[in-house]
Design a protein around this motif. Structure first.
Motif, PDB file in Angstrom:
ATOM      1  N   TYR A 125      12.191  58.183   9.725  1.00 10.59           N
ATOM      2  CA  TYR A 125      13.411  58.402  10.498  1.00 10.59           C
ATOM      3  C   TYR A 125      13.592  59.895  10.717  1.00 10.59           C
ATOM      4  O   TYR A 125      13.440  60.696   9.797  1.00 10.59           O
ATOM      5  N   GLN A 138      15.987  62.937  12.921  1.00 15.68           N
ATOM      6  CA  GLN A 138      17.188  63.239  13.697  1.00 15.68           C
ATOM      7  C   GLN A 138      17.150  64.699  14.123  1.00 15.68           C
ATOM      8  O   GLN A 138      16.875  65.590  13.309  1.00 15.68           O
ATOM      9  N   ARG A 139      17.406  64.925  15.398  1.00 10.86           N
ATOM     10  CA  ARG A 139      17.503  66.293  15.919  1.00 10.86           C
ATOM     11  C   ARG A 139      18.863  66.852  15.541  1.00 10.86           C
ATOM     12  O   ARG A 139      19.884  66.181  15.703  1.00 10.86           O
ATOM     13  N   THR A 140      18.891  68.077  15.046  1.00  7.68           N
ATOM     14  CA  THR A 140      20.151  68.697  14.668  1.00  7.68           C
ATOM     15  C   THR A 140      21.097  68.735  15.862  1.00  7.68           C
ATOM     16  O   THR A 140      20.694  69.082  16.971  1.00  7.68           O
ATOM     17  N   GLY A 141      22.341  68.318  15.625  1.00  3.63           N
ATOM     18  CA  GLY A 141      23.342  68.310  16.680  1.00  3.63           C
ATOM     19  C   GLY A 141      23.383  67.020  17.471  1.00  3.63           C
ATOM     20  O   GLY A 141      24.198  66.875  18.374  1.00  3.63           O
ATOM     21  N   SER A 142      22.515  66.070  17.150  1.00  4.63           N
ATOM     22  CA  SER A 142      22.472  64.802  17.867  1.00  4.63           C
ATOM     23  C   SER A 142      22.845  63.664  16.923  1.00  4.63           C
ATOM     24  O   SER A 142      22.557  63.717  15.729  1.00  4.63           O
ATOM     25  N   ASP A 143      23.459  62.638  17.464  1.00  5.33           N
ATOM     26  CA  ASP A 143      23.771  61.446  16.679  1.00  5.33           C
ATOM     27  C   ASP A 143      22.629  60.437  16.717  1.00  5.33           C
ATOM     28  O   ASP A 143      22.623  59.477  15.951  1.00  5.33           O
ATOM     29  N   GLU A 144      21.665  60.647  17.613  1.00  7.71           N
ATOM     30  CA  GLU A 144      20.555  59.712  17.754  1.00  7.71           C
ATOM     31  C   GLU A 144      19.625  59.791  16.548  1.00  7.71           C
ATOM     32  O   GLU A 144      19.351  60.863  16.019  1.00  7.71           O
ATOM     33  N   LEU A 145      19.120  58.637  16.149  1.00  9.54           N
ATOM     34  CA  LEU A 145      18.150  58.542  15.070  1.00  9.54           C
ATOM     35  C   LEU A 145      16.880  57.954  15.665  1.00  9.54           C
ATOM     36  O   LEU A 145      16.926  56.917  16.330  1.00  9.54           O
ATOM     37  N   TYR A 196      18.996  55.849   5.390  1.00  5.66           N
ATOM     38  CA  TYR A 196      17.926  56.494   6.128  1.00  5.66           C
ATOM     39  C   TYR A 196      17.424  57.770   5.455  1.00  5.66           C
ATOM     40  O   TYR A 196      16.382  58.261   5.791  1.00  5.66           O
TER      41      TYR A 196
END
Length: 64
Positions: A35, A37-44, A1
């Motif tokens: 792609y 990703q928000r910092t601190g999140s595992d969500e993509l 990614y």
């Protein structure tokens, strides 16, 4: 990614405080999105490729 050290970092601030920090990575295979990703999140997330295009325009303005 493409979320490694080469990912684009986007930080949004308001009144001196960070509101949102995103890593903007590679485009998807169809080139219709990027792609994110928000910092601190595992969500993509997959967001529209327009974000990538707008960031390229900003980068061109800053690096003139």
């Amino acid at each position: 990614y493409g979320l490694g050290p080469a990912a684009t970092s986007l930080t949004l601030s308001a009144n001196g405080a960070t509101v949102l920090h995103l890593l903007v990575a590679n485009r998807n295979p169809a080139l219709t999105g990027v792609y994110v990703q928000r910092t601190g999140s595992d969500e993509l997330w997959l967001v529209g490729a327009l974000l990538h295009w707008e960031l390229e325009k900003l980068h061109a303005l800053v690096t003139r």
